[in-house]
Design an enzyme around this catalytic site. Structure first.
Site, PDB file in Angstrom:
ATOM      1  N   LYS A  61       0.848  -1.199   0.000  1.00  0.00           N
ATOM      2  CA  LYS A  61       0.000   0.000   0.000  1.00  0.00           C
ATOM      3  C   LYS A  61       0.882   1.247   0.000  1.00  0.00           C
ATOM      4  O   LYS A  61       2.085   1.168   0.309  1.00  0.00           O
ATOM      5  CB  LYS A  61      -0.911  -0.025   1.238  1.00  0.00           C
ATOM      6  CG  LYS A  61      -0.158  -0.029   2.558  1.00  0.00           C
ATOM      7  CD  LYS A  61      -1.045  -0.454   3.723  1.00  0.00           C
ATOM      8  CE  LYS A  61      -0.248  -0.455   5.019  1.00  0.00           C
ATOM      9  NZ  LYS A  61      -0.996  -1.093   6.111  1.00  0.00           N
ATOM     10  N   ARG A 158     -10.753  -0.530  14.420  1.00  0.00           N
ATOM     11  CA  ARG A 158     -10.679   0.266  13.191  1.00  0.00           C
ATOM     12  C   ARG A 158     -11.795  -0.179  12.250  1.00  0.00           C
ATOM     13  O   ARG A 158     -12.790   0.501  12.121  1.00  0.00           O
ATOM     14  CB  ARG A 158      -9.283   0.092  12.578  1.00  0.00           C
ATOM     15  CG  ARG A 158      -8.981   1.011  11.442  1.00  0.00           C
ATOM     16  CD  ARG A 158      -7.487   1.067  11.134  1.00  0.00           C
ATOM     17  NE  ARG A 158      -6.933  -0.188  10.617  1.00  0.00           N
ATOM     18  CZ  ARG A 158      -5.672  -0.309  10.187  1.00  0.00           C
ATOM     19  NH1 ARG A 158      -4.861   0.741  10.202  1.00  0.00           N
ATOM     20  NH2 ARG A 158      -5.221  -1.463   9.738  1.00  0.00           N
ATOM     21  N   HIS A 187      -6.389  -8.068  12.891  1.00  0.00           N
ATOM     22  CA  HIS A 187      -5.202  -7.205  12.872  1.00  0.00           C
ATOM     23  C   HIS A 187      -4.862  -6.770  14.296  1.00  0.00           C
ATOM     24  O   HIS A 187      -5.739  -6.378  15.047  1.00  0.00           O
ATOM     25  CB  HIS A 187      -5.483  -5.979  11.988  1.00  0.00           C
ATOM     26  CG  HIS A 187      -4.282  -5.124  11.720  1.00  0.00           C
ATOM     27  ND1 HIS A 187      -3.071  -5.623  11.306  1.00  0.00           N
ATOM     28  CD2 HIS A 187      -4.109  -3.778  11.788  1.00  0.00           C
ATOM     29  CE1 HIS A 187      -2.202  -4.634  11.138  1.00  0.00           C
ATOM     30  NE2 HIS A 187      -2.808  -3.501  11.426  1.00  0.00           N
ATOM     31  N   ARG A 249       1.011 -11.085   6.934  1.00  0.00           N
ATOM     32  CA  ARG A 249       0.936  -9.816   6.204  1.00  0.00           C
ATOM     33  C   ARG A 249       2.121  -8.946   6.612  1.00  0.00           C
ATOM     34  O   ARG A 249       2.092  -8.285   7.636  1.00  0.00           O
ATOM     35  CB  ARG A 249      -0.376  -9.083   6.520  1.00  0.00           C
ATOM     36  CG  ARG A 249      -1.653  -9.855   6.150  1.00  0.00           C
ATOM     37  CD  ARG A 249      -2.882  -8.976   6.319  1.00  0.00           C
ATOM     38  NE  ARG A 249      -2.927  -8.319   7.613  1.00  0.00           N
ATOM     39  CZ  ARG A 249      -3.446  -8.852   8.712  1.00  0.00           C
ATOM     40  NH1 ARG A 249      -3.998 -10.059   8.680  1.00  0.00           N
ATOM     41  NH2 ARG A 249      -3.430  -8.190   9.853  1.00  0.00           N
ATOM     42  N   TYR A 293      14.814  30.880   7.509  1.00  0.00           N
ATOM     43  CA  TYR A 293      13.599  31.537   8.009  1.00  0.00           C
ATOM     44  C   TYR A 293      13.650  31.719   9.515  1.00  0.00           C
ATOM     45  O   TYR A 293      14.050  30.803  10.239  1.00  0.00           O
ATOM     46  CB  TYR A 293      12.359  30.696   7.683  1.00  0.00           C
ATOM     47  CG  TYR A 293      11.934  30.738   6.244  1.00  0.00           C
ATOM     48  CD1 TYR A 293      11.486  31.936   5.668  1.00  0.00           C
ATOM     49  CD2 TYR A 293      11.940  29.594   5.466  1.00  0.00           C
ATOM     50  CE1 TYR A 293      11.070  31.970   4.348  1.00  0.00           C
ATOM     51  CE2 TYR A 293      11.529  29.617   4.148  1.00  0.00           C
ATOM     52  CZ  TYR A 293      11.092  30.813   3.586  1.00  0.00           C
ATOM     53  OH  TYR A 293      10.685  30.838   2.286  1.00  0.00           O
ATOM     54  N   CYS A 340      13.565  24.360   4.942  1.00  0.00           N
ATOM     55  CA  CYS A 340      12.605  25.032   4.061  1.00  0.00           C
ATOM     56  C   CYS A 340      11.886  23.990   3.206  1.00  0.00           C
ATOM     57  O   CYS A 340      12.150  22.793   3.303  1.00  0.00           O
ATOM     58  CB  CYS A 340      13.319  26.038   3.167  1.00  0.00           C
ATOM     59  SG  CYS A 340      14.448  27.135   4.046  1.00  0.00           S
ATOM     60  N   ASP A 342      12.131  23.464  -0.049  1.00  0.00           N
ATOM     61  CA  ASP A 342      12.941  22.870  -1.119  1.00  0.00           C
ATOM     62  C   ASP A 342      14.426  22.804  -0.789  1.00  0.00           C
ATOM     63  O   ASP A 342      15.215  22.320  -1.607  1.00  0.00           O
ATOM     64  CB  ASP A 342      12.783  23.689  -2.397  1.00  0.00           C
ATOM     65  CG  ASP A 342      11.349  24.097  -2.628  1.00  0.00           C
ATOM     66  OD1 ASP A 342      10.517  23.189  -2.785  1.00  0.00           O
ATOM     67  OD2 ASP A 342      11.054  25.308  -2.604  1.00  0.00           O
TER      68      ASP A 342
END
Ligand SMILES: *Cc1c(COP(=O)(O)O)cnc(C)c1O
Length: 423
Positions: A61, A158, A187, A249, A293, A340, A342
């Site tokens: 997944k 869940r 699970h 799993r 920053y 930052c 990037d």
């Protein structure tokens, strides 16, 4: 789209060739996630040996936890894996389109209007509720039965049927011709915590459901029974897969990781993903110069600063600011100032000493890899679990696939460009 069943086509060359090198993106993007397919092969073989006869269901997944599901599934099929699982039907459809011909279970709860997609793409269905069972009975036909894995909630809270509901739903499905019971499963919520006993409680509840299934008058014959995730395999061991036709799993261990670093020594795994970014600018700053920053960090002395082309927009967490080190010039150096979107900045130390005196624009820094800093370190700096780090490496980061295992020489990617290459 044609859906070829596993057993019908096992020739080794059934996939379109994947361009593993992606040289163009590598030269245009200053950050790369390297995916070591040799490590993936090592991990799946290690897990198969540890599973003591139980079959593995490979969890792929979230694009194989960020590693790239198409390439990961290709290798795992080659290693004999016949069961895969994803979270959502869209992920299953993408795997079929990428050429996956083995079983694909969708772990999430289905909406009734999605069942046609399950049939069309030959996806196994999770039945987590009486409503979902009803929808499956309405949709499936004897000529095109749905394959259902009935999910029992033994304590995860869940999705899933309560242990009290499970038997009546299973009996009804067992008598219908439009649904085949491909699995019964549960699970664990705490299996990766060796201190907790709750997984044992859940296992007992699940065994009680299985005993009811055996003792009821309607014959219920699931193809498989499964409970263990990686954590259960490592902490509970064989008792977590002591069923008829068990599956395990496993997700995180395929990628060479465990939920917590303390569990890692229990299996000899190799990390599959590493992350590298190139130096895009170098400068020497005088004492007191603010960096990034907020201007929170100031150079304590005359300092060489490297700017790296990686930031939180690539999935390198901003919480690593002020905590993380990177490996550059074969030394560990701190990231200084705020990370930052990037870019981020690294303190290389005094300009006339190593590593500062040696590092050049275009050189690579390792954000995490096989030696420290590892992905576990990044997860700790970011106050999170390893899963979130690898899943979070964003799609804009090119994946470079390397497969150095001897029998796969033909697939080996071109070697990475030398560190002084153009950006
Ligand atoms: C993600 C997931 C797994 C795999 O867990 P790992 O800890 O990565 O082994 C197993 N089962 C279910 C239901 C999951 O959602």
């Amino acid at each position: 789209m044609a859906c070829v069943r596993a057993t019908e086509n096992r020739s080794p060359n059934r996939y379109p060739p994947i361009d593993r090198s992606s040289p163009r993106t590598d030269t245009l993007v200053p950050v790369t996630a390297t995916i070591d397919l040799g490590a993936l092969r090592h991990n799946v073989r290690t897990l198969q040996a540890h599973a003591e006869g139980a079959e593995l269901m490979a969890i792929v997944k979230a694009d194989a936890y960020g590693h790239g599901a198409a390439s990961v599934v290709e290798v795992l099929q080659d290693e004999g894996i016949r069961h895969f699982a994803v979270a959502r039907p869209a992920e299953g459809v993408r795997l079929r389109e990428a050429g996956c011909s083995e079983r694909i279970l969708v772990l999430g709860a289905p909406f009734p209007n999605q069942l046609a997609v399950y049939s069309q793409h030959d996806l196994d269905l999770t039945i987590p509720s009486t409503e979902a069972a009803r929808a499956a009975l309405d949709h499936g036909t004897s000529t095109a039965p749905l394959r259902a894995h009935v999910k029992v909630d033994t304590g995860m809270g869940r999705i899933g049927l309560s242990p009290d509901e499970a038997l009546s739903v299973l009996s009804e499905l067992a008598q219908a011709s439009g649904v085949r019971i491909a699995g019964i499963w549960t699970h664990f919520a705490t299996a990766d915590d060796p201190e907790s006993t709750f997984a044992e409680t859940q296992l007992t509840r699940f065994q009680d459901v299985l005993a009811d299934v055996r003792n009821t008058s309607v014959p219920i014959r699931p193809e498989h029974v499964h409970a263990a995730n990686t954590g259960a395999l490592l902490t509970i061991g064989a008792r977590a897969h002591n069923f008829r036709a068990p599956l395990i799993r496993t997700g995180i261990a395929l990628y060479g990781l465990t939920a917590r670093p303390e569990l890692a020594p229990r299996l000899n795994l190799r990390p599959v993903m590493s992350l590298h970014a190139r130096v895009t600018q170098l400068k020497t700053v005088s004492p007191g110069t603010p960096i990034s920053y907020g201007a929170h960090w100031r150079a304590p002395r005359r300092t060489r600063i490297a700017t790296l082309g990686v930031g939180y927009g690539d999935g390198y967490p901003r919480l690593c600011s002020g905590r993380a080190v990177v490996r550059i010039g074969n030394e560990k150096r701190p990231i200084v100032g705020s990370i930052c979107m990037d870019m981020c900045m690294v303190d290389l130390g005094p300009p006339d000493q190593l590593p500062a005196s040696d590092v050049q624009v275009g050189d690579k820094a390792e954000l995490f890899g096989a030696t420290d800093p590892t992905l576990y370190d990044v997860a700790e700096w970011a106050d999170t679990i390893p899963y979130e780090i690898c899943c979070g490496i964003s799609p804009r980061v090119p994946r470079r696939y390397e497969d150095a295992s001897s029998e796969n020489e033909a697939k080996t990617a071109a070697p990475p460009p030398s560190s002084h290459d153009v950006l």
